[in-house]
Design an enzyme around this catalytic site. Structure first.
Site, PDB file in Angstrom:
ATOM      1  N   LYS A 115       0.840  -1.206   0.000  1.00 21.54           N
ATOM      2  CA  LYS A 115       0.000   0.000   0.000  1.00 21.54           C
ATOM      3  C   LYS A 115       0.880   1.264   0.000  1.00 21.54           C
ATOM      4  CE  LYS A 115      -3.515  -2.326   2.832  1.00 21.54           C
ATOM      5  NZ  LYS A 115      -4.525  -2.078   3.898  1.00 21.54           N
TER       6      LYS A 115
ATOM      7  N   TYR B  36     -12.431  -2.065  -2.555  1.00 24.71           N
ATOM      8  CA  TYR B  36     -12.878  -2.099  -1.160  1.00 24.71           C
ATOM      9  C   TYR B  36     -14.413  -2.060  -1.054  1.00 24.71           C
ATOM     10  CZ  TYR B  36      -8.153  -1.699   0.799  1.00 24.71           C
ATOM     11  OH  TYR B  36      -6.851  -1.931   1.188  1.00 24.71           O
TER      12      TYR B  36
ATOM     13  N   PHE C 169     -15.016   3.973   8.234  1.00 19.95           N
ATOM     14  CA  PHE C 169     -13.677   4.347   7.776  1.00 19.95           C
ATOM     15  C   PHE C 169     -13.522   4.293   6.258  1.00 19.95           C
ATOM     16  CE2 PHE C 169     -13.637  -0.196   8.882  1.00 19.95           C
ATOM     17  CZ  PHE C 169     -13.121  -0.771   7.728  1.00 19.95           C
TER      18      PHE C 169
ATOM     19  N   ARG D 273      -1.886 -14.409   4.099  1.00 16.34           N
ATOM     20  CA  ARG D 273      -2.540 -13.787   5.263  1.00 16.34           C
ATOM     21  C   ARG D 273      -1.719 -14.072   6.516  1.00 16.34           C
ATOM     22  NH1 ARG D 273      -6.783 -10.133   4.360  1.00 16.34           N
ATOM     23  NH2 ARG D 273      -7.570 -10.662   6.414  1.00 16.34           N
TER      24      ARG D 273
ATOM     25  N   THR E 240      -5.019  -7.769  10.688  1.00 15.97           N
ATOM     26  CA  THR E 240      -5.297  -6.441  10.127  1.00 15.97           C
ATOM     27  C   THR E 240      -4.758  -5.330  11.034  1.00 15.97           C
ATOM     28  OG1 THR E 240      -7.306  -7.351   9.159  1.00 15.97           O
ATOM     29  CG2 THR E 240      -7.159  -4.948   9.293  1.00 15.97           C
TER      30      THR E 240
ATOM     31  N   ARG F   1       3.037  -7.070   9.178  1.00 11.09           N
ATOM     32  CA  ARG F   1       2.384  -5.990   9.923  1.00 11.09           C
ATOM     33  C   ARG F   1       2.906  -5.909  11.355  1.00 11.09           C
ATOM     34  NH1 ARG F   1      -3.590  -7.538   7.524  1.00 11.09           N
ATOM     35  NH2 ARG F   1      -3.683  -6.021   5.812  1.00 11.09           N
TER      36      ARG F   1
ATOM     37  N   ASN G 267      -1.233  -0.238   7.391  1.00 10.83           N
ATOM     38  CA  ASN G 267      -0.706  -1.564   7.742  1.00 10.83           C
ATOM     39  C   ASN G 267       0.056  -2.228   6.592  1.00 10.83           C
ATOM     40  OD1 ASN G 267      -2.890  -2.175   6.188  1.00 10.83           O
ATOM     41  ND2 ASN G 267      -4.015  -3.299   7.766  1.00 10.83           N
TER      42      ASN G 267
ATOM     43  N   HIS H  49      -1.742  -5.453   1.545  1.00 11.38           N
ATOM     44  CA  HIS H  49      -3.052  -6.081   1.347  1.00 11.38           C
ATOM     45  C   HIS H  49      -2.844  -7.490   0.821  1.00 11.38           C
ATOM     46  CE1 HIS H  49      -7.174  -6.782  -0.065  1.00 11.38           C
ATOM     47  NE2 HIS H  49      -6.590  -7.371  -1.105  1.00 11.38           N
TER      48      HIS H  49
ATOM     49  N   GLU I 196     -10.038 -10.057  -7.225  1.00 10.74           N
ATOM     50  CA  GLU I 196      -9.037  -8.989  -7.142  1.00 10.74           C
ATOM     51  C   GLU I 196      -7.967  -9.128  -8.232  1.00 10.74           C
ATOM     52  OE1 GLU I 196      -7.895  -9.242  -2.994  1.00 10.74           O
ATOM     53  OE2 GLU I 196      -9.797  -8.373  -2.336  1.00 10.74           O
TER      54      GLU I 196
END
Ligand code: IDP
Ligand code: MG
Length: 135
Positions: free
Chosen positions: A12, A52, A60, A88, A94, A105, A115, A118, A129
């Site tokens: 990100k 998203y 948020f 993951r 997260t 993270r 963070n 993704h 995606e």
């Protein structure tokens, strides 16, 4: 039995700004996954809202779209045995406070809104995606 999967991964804007692209790519490679596609680019508002989409109604959401369009990202297709769950796992939870040391993270981030990385949360999300970003 393990299953060879593809998953969508993205460094990100905070990760790119902090010059952590190499660090993230290095962890993905060290784990043993293959990077099948990779590009650095700016996400526009329309793509951000599609990516998203599941969070449209969250408080948020506005902040999230603003953040993900705030600078370049590095998008990737990552492949390997059970790569969806595996990514993951090496990303960590997260919220970086809950992500264990040793995870991306957990080692590199402090707050949920920044963070670093993704990764798709299921094989179905991965397919959606990958098509959204590389289709
Ligand atoms: P994930 O990235 O681990 O899949 P999601 O729940 O899908 O987590 O949320 C997408 C992104 O939205 C998170 O990575 C995080 O940056 C941001 N986010 C999630 N929950 C919050 C929150 O409560 N406040 C601010 N940002 C959040
Ligand atoms: Mg998610």
């Amino acid at each position: 039995m393990s299953d060879v999967q593809q998953t969508f991964v993205m460094v990100k804007p905070d990760g790119v700004r902090r010059r952590l692209v190499g660090e993230v790519v290095s962890r993905i490679e060290a784990k043993g996954y293959d990077i099948k596609e990779m590009k650095l680019f700016m996400i526009d508002e329309s793509l951000a809202k599609k990516h998203y989409g599941e969070h449209t109604d969250k408080p948020f959401f506005g902040e999230l779209v603003e953040f993900i369009t705030s600078g370049p990202v590095v998008a990737m297709v990552v492949e390997g045995a059970d790569a969806v769950l595996g990514m993951r796992s090496i990303m960590g939870a997260t919220n970086p406070i809950e992500a264990p040391p040793g995870s991306i993270r957990g080692d590199l981030a402090t707050v949920i809104g920044e963070n670093i990385v993704h990764g798709s949360d299921s094989p179905e999300s991965a397919e959606r995606e990958v098509n959204l970003f590389f289709g």
